[in-house]
Scaffold this active site. Structure first.
Site, short mmCIF file in Angstrom:
data_model
loop_
_atom_site.label_atom_id
_atom_site.label_comp_id
_atom_site.label_asym_id
_atom_site.label_seq_id
_atom_site.Cartn_x
_atom_site.Cartn_y
_atom_site.Cartn_z
N SER A 114 0.58 -1.15 0.08
CA SER A 114 -0.11 0.05 0.13
C SER A 114 0.79 1.40 -0.04
O SER A 114 1.75 1.64 -0.95
CB SER A 114 -0.86 -0.04 1.22
N HIS A 115 0.67 2.09 1.06
CA HIS A 115 1.17 3.38 1.22
C HIS A 115 2.70 3.25 1.45
O HIS A 115 3.38 4.13 1.65
CB HIS A 115 0.54 4.37 2.13
N LYS A 127 -1.87 -9.84 0.46
CA LYS A 127 -3.23 -9.76 1.12
C LYS A 127 -4.17 -11.07 0.24
O LYS A 127 -4.19 -10.82 -0.88
CB LYS A 127 -3.75 -8.48 1.09
N ASP A 278 -2.67 6.60 -3.32
CA ASP A 278 -1.47 5.82 -2.84
C ASP A 278 -0.86 4.88 -3.66
O ASP A 278 -1.23 4.73 -4.88
CB ASP A 278 -1.79 5.49 -1.30
N ASP A 280 -1.24 1.41 -3.85
CA ASP A 280 -2.02 0.81 -4.37
C ASP A 280 -3.24 1.07 -4.79
O ASP A 280 -4.36 0.39 -5.36
CB ASP A 280 -2.30 -0.61 -3.50
N ASP A 282 -6.07 2.74 -3.21
CA ASP A 282 -7.16 2.56 -2.24
C ASP A 282 -7.20 4.07 -1.38
O ASP A 282 -8.39 4.22 -0.61
CB ASP A 282 -7.15 1.33 -1.53
N ARG A 283 -6.15 4.76 -1.42
CA ARG A 283 -6.48 5.78 -0.43
C ARG A 283 -6.62 7.20 -1.31
O ARG A 283 -6.30 7.11 -2.52
CB ARG A 283 -5.08 6.13 0.44
N LYS A 377 -11.51 0.14 -0.06
CA LYS A 377 -11.66 1.55 0.11
C LYS A 377 -10.94 1.81 -1.43
O LYS A 377 -10.26 1.30 -2.13
CB LYS A 377 -10.86 2.45 1.00
#
Ligand code: G16
Length: 545
Positions: A114-115, A127, A278, A280, A282-283, A377
């Site tokens: 992710s971030h 994941k 971010d 991946d 999702d943010r 998200k």
């Protein structure tokens, strides 16, 4: 017959999934059989996937290309019928969630940290997502962790690496591998949710936007949707080519790592709207001209205005937020008579509520917002809903935010992170604070702060009846102010102490204070209660968002 081999291995003891899957430094993942053990342990914790479809994709960070080949061959060795994989191994996390749902796959593997920064010394992660498209619930991650501690072999088809550069179908043993366009299905979904005609007209009228993809996965998605489909001028999307180490940057869209974007939006010639996503995808970060929107406020504003978008025109069923997220969304739910849920940190806790139709919009203070369109998200979704609202209301971001506060009041909110703290120190700090909680209720501090409740948050899932305890320490005050302490579950070095602070100011109250100034008394009190500075030796947080 496929050339399936059962290969002997020895277990690792540190493969415990955190808030969002297993995240470790790349060299940890590069240890012999580290990926193989974890992927096999996930499959060993699942039932009934023989002949079914598995989706695999990642954010393109360093080691994505190596891990994805291993995952595909292990999937073939375990009897999956088909793997769908994004071209070049790429899929944003929300796109992976959509693909799983759209093609009714059994589940999916998302390769991302992710971030967190990437590169040979950066972070990597894996994941597992279930058939509803969302992160696996604790029942599955706990079972996978238990399995990793005793695993002694994994199954894999011995085959050359799969060519992932071209769309099309090939085989690994008996399993079909379909390489798909990572963007097409996701872009089509967005078109069903939002008024693309109105947003196109907004851009045609001269509205200026800057989207910073931070050298990460949303580049191809943003180029296609914002520039090609919605007609935003070329150059609207910056840093739009995914790179293995995110251009040497930290792909976390907050005011520290996207400071250039913030400065641009605060400058006299800046564009009308700025956004970022971010590693991946999702943010999201939302900044209007001269107005940063906190993620907690953004959740509340999106929920209050969602009906302006065609996908939500009939209204929303309810809202859910993670516990540390501010109560701004609660005010919307209260006024509108909507269901409101407070869940532990991590998107996996929203899945049941979304599946049961109890909520439509969910959000976290950590720059995450999403809806029932997927089970993750979704950064670009939030950006597009904002664009839809701006096109419909014909007001600036600043006007919309101020108007919201005048209707619902303002929840001043900030998060202070103390990163890479000694884990033993952080755990003792939390234990000592926990021990103090029963004595705090009813005590008054600084004349006007009286403790209304003090507990360690326990969540009872209203859908499946499961219980998750020790989800963060909450100290709430009679005036609606709140201090929350939590240890991060996504860090890869030491412990990260997160301190969340909130103060409510009613609709007719003062809305023009500087956030850090407004929350100063709570910051001081948090330090007095937990001894943060003394115990950690840190005089100030590493990151303030
Ligand atoms: C952090 C945030 C959470 C978020 C999680 C995963 O967890 O605080 O709100 O759900 O990251 O987000 P992402 O998938 O974008 O990394 P923690 O445990 O570090 O606080």
């Amino acid at each position: 017959m496929a050339n399936i081999k059962s290969i002997k291995t020895t277990p690792y003891q540190d493969q415990k999934p955190g808030t969002s899957g297993l995240r470790k430094r790349v060299p940890v993942f590069q240890q012999p059989n580290y990926v193989e053990n974890f992927v096999q342990s996930i499959f060993d914790s699942l039932e009934g996937f023989e002949g079914q479809t598995l989706v695999i994709g990642g954010d393109g960070r360093y080691y994505n290309d190596v891990a994805i080949q291993k995952a595909i061959k292990i999937a073939a060795g375990n009897g999956f019928g088909k793997v769908m994989v994004g071209r070049d191994g790429l899929l944003s996390t929300p796109a992976a969630s959509h693909i799983i749902r759209h093609y009714k796959a059994f589940g999916g593997l998302v390769l991302s940290a992710s971030h967190n920064p990437g590169g040979p010394d950066g972070d990597f992660g894996i994941k597992y997502n279930i058939g509803n498209g969302g992160p696996a619930p604790e029942k599955i991650t706990d079972a996978a962790f238990a399995r990793t501690k005793v695993i002694d072999s994994y199954k894999m088809v011995e085959a050359p690496d799969v060519a992932l550069g071209h769309i099309g179908t090939q085989r690994v043993g008996d399993m079909v591998v379909e390489v798909i366009d990572p963007v097409a299905d996701y872009a089509a979904l967005m078109e069903t949710l939002f008024d693309f005609t109105a947003i196109r007209a907004l851009f045609a009228s001269g509205f200026r936007m800057r989207f910073d993809a931070m050298h990460a996965i949303t580049g191809p998605y943003a180029h296609r949707i914002l520039e090609e489909m919605l007609g935003a001028p070329e150059g609207t999307v910056i840093n739009g080519t995914p790179s293995q180490d995110f251009g040497g940057g930290h792909p976390d869209p907050n005011l520290v790592y996207a400071k250039d974007l913030y400065d641009l939006l605060m400058s006299p010639d800046g564009p009308d709207f700025g956004a970022a996503s971010d590693g991946d995808g999702d943010r999201n970060l939302i900044i209007g001209k001269n107005r940063f929107v906190t993620p907690s406020d953004s959740l509340a504003i999106l929920a209050a205005n969602a009906a302006l978008a065609p996908g939500y025109a009939t209204g929303i069923a309810g809202i859910a937020r993670s516990m540390p997220t501010s109560a701004a969304a609660d005010k919307v739910a209260e006024k509108r008579g909507l269901e409101m849920h407070e869940t532990p940190t991590g998107w996996k806790f929203f899945g049941n509520l979304l599946d049961a139709g109890r909520v439509t919009i969910c959000g976290e203070e950590s720059a995450g917002t999403g809806s029932n369109h997927v089970r993750e998200k979704d950064g670009l979704w939030a950006v597009l809903l904002w664009l839809n609202i701006l096109a419909a209301r014909k007001q600036s971001v600043d006007e919309i935010v101020r108007d919201h506060w005048q209707t619902y009041g303002r929840n001043y909110y900030t998060r202070h992170d103390y990163e890479e703290v000694d884990a033993a120190v952080a755990n003792t700090l939390m234990d000592d604070l926990r021990a103090k909680l029963p004595g705090l209720v009813g005590q008054s501090f600084d004349d006007d702060l009286t403790v209304a409740y003090a507990d360690d948050f326990t969540y009872h899932d209203p859908v499946d009846g499961s219980t998750s305890s020790k989800q963060g320490i909450r100290i709430g005050f009679t005036d609606g102010s709140r201090i929350v302490f939590r240890l991060s579950g996504t860090g890869t070095v030491g412990a990260t102490l997160r301190l969340y602070l909130e103060r409510y100011e009613a609709a007719d109250g003062r809305h023009d204070l500087d956030t850090q100034t407004a929350l100063e008394p709570l910051v001081g009190l948090a330090d007095r209660l937990a001894g943060i500075r003394e115990r950690t030796g840190r005089q100030s947080p590493s990151v303030i968002t």
